[in-house]
Motif scaffolding. Structure first.
Motif, short mmCIF file in Angstrom:
data_model
loop_
_atom_site.label_atom_id
_atom_site.label_comp_id
_atom_site.label_asym_id
_atom_site.label_seq_id
_atom_site.Cartn_x
_atom_site.Cartn_y
_atom_site.Cartn_z
N PRO A 49 93.26 -74.46 -28.06
CA PRO A 49 92.97 -75.88 -28.96
C PRO A 49 91.45 -76.22 -29.16
O PRO A 49 91.34 -76.68 -30.26
CB PRO A 49 93.80 -77.07 -28.00
N LYS A 50 90.70 -76.36 -28.23
CA LYS A 50 89.38 -76.77 -28.30
C LYS A 50 88.52 -76.01 -29.16
O LYS A 50 87.95 -76.78 -29.96
CB LYS A 50 88.66 -76.80 -26.73
N VAL A 51 88.74 -74.72 -29.10
CA VAL A 51 87.68 -73.79 -29.89
C VAL A 51 88.47 -74.11 -31.31
O VAL A 51 87.46 -74.22 -32.40
CB VAL A 51 87.81 -72.41 -29.63
N ALA A 52 89.73 -74.16 -31.62
CA ALA A 52 90.35 -74.40 -32.82
C ALA A 52 89.70 -75.56 -33.58
O ALA A 52 89.36 -75.79 -34.50
CB ALA A 52 91.77 -74.35 -32.86
N ASP A 53 89.71 -76.48 -32.68
CA ASP A 53 89.37 -77.98 -33.08
C ASP A 53 87.70 -77.99 -33.43
O ASP A 53 87.37 -78.75 -34.41
CB ASP A 53 89.50 -79.19 -32.00
N CYS A 54 86.84 -77.45 -32.70
CA CYS A 54 85.70 -77.20 -33.01
C CYS A 54 85.30 -76.66 -34.27
O CYS A 54 84.48 -76.90 -35.19
CB CYS A 54 84.84 -76.29 -31.90
N GLY A 75 98.23 -91.85 -13.96
CA GLY A 75 99.77 -91.36 -14.40
C GLY A 75 100.17 -90.00 -14.85
O GLY A 75 99.47 -88.95 -14.48
N LYS A 76 100.68 -90.06 -15.88
CA LYS A 76 100.97 -88.56 -16.64
C LYS A 76 99.69 -88.18 -17.21
O LYS A 76 99.78 -87.03 -17.74
CB LYS A 76 102.10 -88.89 -17.79
N HIS A 77 98.82 -88.67 -17.22
CA HIS A 77 97.54 -88.30 -18.00
C HIS A 77 96.35 -88.07 -16.66
O HIS A 77 95.00 -88.41 -16.99
CB HIS A 77 97.01 -89.05 -18.84
N SER A 78 96.71 -87.69 -15.66
CA SER A 78 95.91 -87.39 -14.55
C SER A 78 95.14 -86.07 -14.62
O SER A 78 93.95 -86.13 -13.64
CB SER A 78 96.61 -87.63 -13.11
N SER A 79 95.49 -85.18 -15.40
CA SER A 79 94.80 -84.27 -15.55
C SER A 79 94.69 -83.64 -16.88
O SER A 79 95.63 -84.01 -17.66
CB SER A 79 95.30 -82.93 -14.65
N LEU A 80 93.85 -82.51 -17.32
CA LEU A 80 93.69 -82.26 -18.76
C LEU A 80 94.78 -81.09 -19.00
O LEU A 80 94.37 -80.24 -18.96
CB LEU A 80 92.34 -81.63 -19.07
N THR A 81 95.99 -81.63 -19.33
CA THR A 81 96.85 -80.82 -19.77
C THR A 81 97.06 -80.91 -21.40
O THR A 81 96.26 -81.42 -21.88
CB THR A 81 98.34 -81.09 -19.09
N LYS A 82 97.84 -80.05 -22.01
CA LYS A 82 97.86 -79.98 -23.38
C LYS A 82 98.61 -81.43 -23.92
O LYS A 82 97.89 -82.03 -24.95
CB LYS A 82 99.02 -79.04 -23.68
N ALA A 83 99.41 -82.12 -23.15
CA ALA A 83 99.85 -83.40 -23.35
C ALA A 83 98.40 -84.27 -23.38
O ALA A 83 98.42 -85.42 -24.19
CB ALA A 83 100.78 -83.87 -22.70
N THR A 84 97.76 -84.33 -22.33
CA THR A 84 96.70 -85.12 -22.08
C THR A 84 95.62 -84.70 -23.18
O THR A 84 94.98 -85.58 -23.89
CB THR A 84 96.31 -84.97 -20.70
#
Length: 419
Positions: free
Chosen positions: A270-275, A306-315
């Protein structure tokens, strides 16, 4: 330099608040620009060497053309099949159009900064110190290769990799002093079966496989496939932009399509695609979220609980959507300004530790490569891992026993000598 044709230095009136090349060329968008003199940057671009200088009022530029298209590479590996860059004649010099396109000079950057600052107090606080950061309109293929190389890497080392790629597979444009300048190689130059092994020998690690496989895929899809994913408002050099609509969910469909298509390539997450979407295909709404951006989101935008405590795809999606909601259609541009502002804070420490960090990265690469190969091939069972672990442990114990035995022998020798 006898085979080069130098044009006269020209100047383009532009303030440092609208374009600062010292910041824009060093903030991790392009990895091919190099210092060629005091306050001078140069890069082989579209069949010429482009040199730039800047003062408070003007961007000074000069194009350096080969006297004729250069079809040869110095001592290329057998796998290289480079295409020569067609160099336009100085009489038909389109360098000004290239600069205006490449540096994306059409938008009024001061106005954009004002809009982003009005929408976001954090941007208002940090951005004024980092004016003139523009999102480049690079060739999509170059952006794709550069950001595949960026995986678990730093800017200095990515630049070294890209330079090796150009030196070994790209057409030579000419020399400035003793320094050769090669244009970027096309996908077809990386499709020979020997390319992956050669890239490994050049120090690309596990990325060698990704670059080779992605080159095959892009080449098979055709030279125009990547450009077909472009934002129609941000066409290739020389084409007229199409009119775009408002930034709505429906208007995002083109960006989402481009993003999904890129994810099918090897080494593209996802990150490379967005770059690539942002800096190669003109999708301003693309917001690359790496660990650095994640730290900014935690520190300044209340993420990390909470649900964004780590860098997941959802986060990842939540952070990108947060920034798109704040800054709108050019959210990726605004995010890059903050990213650059944050990089500046650590620049001296990064320079001081670059050698140490590179050594650590090499170790991490080997670990990552082994892990990837295990997942792909699926030949390492838990039982085999346990056996390997026991073997290592047993060897360590044996070594420890040898050391102890050597110690006892040394003690006995010392006592014998004392008698």
């Amino acid at each position: 330099m006898g085979n080069l044709r130098f044009t006269e230095w020209q100047r383009l009136p532009i303030s440092l608040t609208e374009l600062c090349i010292n910041t824009t060329l060093r903030c991790g968008q392009s990895f091919r620009w190099r210092k060629s003199g005091d306050d001078e940057w140069s890069c082989a671009l579209h069949g010429r060497i482009l040199s730039l200088r800047q003062d408070a009022e003007f961007l000074h530029y000069r194009a350096i053309f080969p006297s004729k298209p250069n079809h040869l590479l110095p001592s290329p590996p057998p796998s290289a099949t480079p295409s020569a860059a067609e160099s336009p004649s100085p009489e038909d010099d389109d360098t000004l159009a290239l600069i205006e396109h490449y540096f994306n000079l059409r938008p009024n950057l001061g106005q954009l900064y004002e809009e982003w600052a009005e929408a976001d107090l954090n941007f208002k606080k940090k951005a004024p110190k980092f004016t003139g950061v523009r999102i480049l309109k690079q060739d999509a293929w170059e952006a794709l290769v550069g950001f595949i190389c960026s995986s678990n890497n730093n800017i200095a080392r990515i630049s070294q990799m890209v330079e090796k790629l150009c030196t070994n597979y790209g057409p030579l444009i000419g020399h400035l002093g003793k320094t050769p300048y090669h244009d970027f190689p096309p996908a077809s130059a990386l499709t020979d079966a020997k390319v992956e092994q050669h890239l490994r020998q050049l120090g690309f690690g596990y990325r060698a496989k990704y670059l080779y496989q992605t080159a095959l895929m892009v080449h098979d899809k055709g030279e125009t496939w990547l450009d077909g994913l472009r934002n129609p408002e941000s066409p290739v050099l020389g084409a007229e932009p199409c009119s775009g609509g408002e930034f709505t969910d429906g208007g995002r469909e083109g960006y989402r399509t481009a993003h999904e298509e890129l994810l099918a390539l090897q080494g593209v997450g996802p990150k490379v695609a967005d770059c690539v979407c942002l800096m190669g295909l003109g999708w301003g709404e693309a917001v690359p979220v790496d660990t650095h951006v994640w730290q900014i989101a935690q520190r300044d935008y209340k993420f990390g609980k909470g649900k964004h405590s780590s860098l997941t795809k959802a986060t990842y999606d939540a952070v990108a959507n947060k920034f798109r909601g704040l800054w709108g259609k050019e959210a990726g541009w605004a995010h890059s300004v903050l990213f650059t502002a944050d990089l500046k804070t650590f620049s001296e420490r990064l320079v001081a530790k670059v050698e140490f960090k590179e050594e650590k990265i090499e170790v991490k690469e080997e670990e990552i490569e082994v892990k990837v190969e295990r997942e792909d091939v699926g030949i390492i069972s838990k039982t085999e891992e346990k056996v390997a672990s026991k073997k290592v442990k047993r060897e360590a114990e044996d070594e420890h026993q040898v050391v102890e035995a050597q110690g006892r022998t040394t003690k006995r020798t010392r006592r014998s000598r004392a008698r």
